[in-house]
Design an enzyme around this catalytic site. Structure first.
Site: not given
Ligand code: DX5
Ligand code: ZN
Length: 218
Positions: A9, A34, A36, A38, A67, A69, A138, A176, A178
């Site tokens: 990501s 990936h 993200d 938002m 992805h 959000m 998630m 996805d 951590g």
């Molecule tokens: C969180 C995103 C993830 C995020 C993951 O809302 O959907 O894709 O970038 O980041 P890490 O791998 O640092 O948890």
């Molecule tokens: Zn994501």
């Protein structure tokens, strides 16, 4: 053990030098990238949108895995196809007519994914699992990179794997949030096919090695 697909990501990458980031990703073992997206409503953060993705599309041939959000993602499905997204994932929690949204994503030529927040049960996908190409579980609350992996995710991956096996669905399981080299083996062992990681990869001294570490898993 099977080798997972790795989907870095770019949320934790250096946004002042994305050309460099993509050069690195092109040299890496990662198959997907990936993205993200938002909107500051569905999640308490705003990231980036269509013009950026359109520009990034010129920098790589790797799979673009978006992805979303965002609220009402169905309003933008055609736009994401036009700018070169390959896999489009919407959140279950944003949908009233999920079946319609998934149908449209597939009809215009993308793979369709559905993401579940940490509190959303896997069994809610029972009546749509056969239509899906991807289930995104998630493992943190969406909105930010750099959060801690939620341990209950392992149970959800096992449940998703079993639902997919029982139904004969071909959906991949993506995890996805951590994800690190420490928890990746157990995540894959539980049934995940695709690992997303932002901070683990881009805060590593050697991101190429970090991607290899996630691929190895054992
Ligand atoms: C969180 C995103 C993830 C995020 C993951 O809302 O959907 O894709 O970038 O980041 P890490 O791998 O640092 O948890
Ligand atoms: Zn994501």
């Amino acid at each position: 053990m099977k080798r997972p697909i790795i989907a870095p990501s770019i949320l934790s990458a250096d946004f002042s030098d994305l050309t460099k980031t993509f050069k690195l990703l092109n040299e890496s073992e990662a198959e997907w990238i990936h993205l993200d997206i938002m909107d500051g409503n569905f999640v308490p953060n705003i990231s980036f949108g269509m013009p950026i993705i359109k520009s990034l599309r010129k920098l790589t041939d790797k799979v673009f895995d978006a992805h979303l959000m965002i609220e009402q993602p169905e309003r933008y499905i055609h736009n994401f196809k036009l700018i070169g997204v390959d896999v489009l994932t919407v959140h279950y929690e944003t949908q009233i007519h999920l079946n319609r949204t998934v149908e449209l994503i597939k009809k215009i030529g993308m793979k369709a994914g559905v993401a579940l927040n940490p509190h959303t049960p896997v069994n809610l996908l029972k009546d749509i699992i056969n239509e899906l190409d991807l289930v995104l579980i998630m493992s943190v609350n969406p909105g930010f990179s750099g959060q801690k992996f939620i341990e209950n995710t392992y149970n959800k991956i096992v449940e998703a794997k079993s639902l997919i096996a029982r139904s004969g669905s071909k959906a991949l399981i993506q995890v996805d949030g951590g994800v690190t080299e420490q928890n990746a083996p157990k995540i894959v062992d539980s049934g995940a096919d695709v690992l997303v990681a932002a901070s683990y990869i881009f805060h590593h001294d050697n991101p190429l090695q970090a991607i290899r570490n996630l691929k190895k898993t054992q």
